[in-house]
Scaffold this active site. Sequence first.
Site, PDB file in Angstrom:
ATOM      1  N   HIS A 124      -6.312  -6.046   1.714  1.00 34.48           N
ATOM      2  CA  HIS A 124      -7.001  -4.818   1.297  1.00 34.48           C
ATOM      3  C   HIS A 124      -8.496  -5.032   1.050  1.00 34.48           C
ATOM      4  CE1 HIS A 124      -3.341  -2.589   1.092  1.00 34.48           C
ATOM      5  NE2 HIS A 124      -2.828  -3.287   0.093  1.00 34.48           N
ATOM      6  N   ASP A 160       3.132  -6.276   6.125  1.00 33.14           N
ATOM      7  CA  ASP A 160       3.138  -5.835   4.727  1.00 33.14           C
ATOM      8  C   ASP A 160       3.390  -4.329   4.692  1.00 33.14           C
ATOM      9  OD1 ASP A 160       1.856  -6.913   1.849  1.00 33.14           O
ATOM     10  OD2 ASP A 160       1.585  -4.766   2.183  1.00 33.14           O
ATOM     11  N   HIS A 162       2.071  -2.093   2.921  1.00 35.15           N
ATOM     12  CA  HIS A 162       0.826  -1.338   2.774  1.00 35.15           C
ATOM     13  C   HIS A 162      -0.090  -1.637   3.952  1.00 35.15           C
ATOM     14  CE1 HIS A 162       2.318  -2.064  -1.383  1.00 35.15           C
ATOM     15  NE2 HIS A 162       2.059  -0.771  -1.494  1.00 35.15           N
TER      16      HIS A 162
END
Length: 343
Positions: A124, A160, A162
């Site tokens: 992220h 993942d 996300h």
Amino acid sequence: MALTLFTSQRFADHLTPPGHPERVERHAVMQVLASEFRQRGGDVREPRAASDDEIVRVHDPDLLTLIGETAGRAVALDPDTFTSPDTYDVARLAAGAAISAVDHVLDGGPGTRAMALVRPPGHHAERNRAMGFCFFNNVAIGAAHARARGLARVAVVDYDVHHGNGTQWSFYGDPSVLYVSSHQFPYYPGTGAADEIGTGAGEGFNVNLPLAAGATDADYERVYSTIAGPILRAYNPELILVSAGFDAYKDDPLAAMRLEAGCFGRLTAAIASIANGCCGGRLVVVTEGGYDLKGLADSLRATIHALEDETPAGNDSHLAEPAPRADATIAAVMPYLVKYWTI
């Protein structure tokens, strides 16, 4: 296949507030798996920290300075992302573990594989922003390092739960890095729609596979066999990196997918099979999320075993099962991809 693990006891020194899902117990699970691997005669190595120059291939120097200024302190960078006194050094070590794994694979012979068991995670982290428990983008730094070593085509696969917004934006206009992400959508961080395909010279080299909540092993395996696999083979990378998050596991507290632990092994085996066919088996896996401790342990164990196993392909027993979420994803992404890829 020759697998080497890169990890460090120092990853326990990144501390989060009580109740935070990215807790130090995750490191303990990773160390148990590393110990099991070592007891089987496996090679476990200490990584080095990433240098400033290696980090700023992906991040703005101002972010490096910002994180550096938190050294020795506990700081809330946003409502989810917290430093502790050692976080700056530990985050540099996590990025360095990805680099150490890349160097090991590029310097090894055919079939060399490496896995970096790290925390904090990284996918992220954007060029100018730490977020989503992430400080430096470990896998993006690893990919940029491979490019700096002369590779012309690098692929990053991210399973993942996300979407890896930081990795996507790092290479959004760059055809030398193919990014493929499967993720729950709509969900945090809000990116990863089917029409986010890259820009300029990188158009078509950013592939998102947004899956609705409740996706199963069959859904994941269908989108990988139908979309991700053919694109990876057509791209013909010289190295594949995997952002290995295990939070699509059925009991993970931060998502709503329904994967069994074995699915992560099968996905990893399928990616390894593609690596065997296109880049001499050169494969680097870097851990990301996964917040149910039993799910993390079982999924990570399945992934390590898949990397050790010389059988190139995973079990495709789920491919014939109903996969309505996969079918919806395939229908959504095909119009954006057929211009660039034969699928």
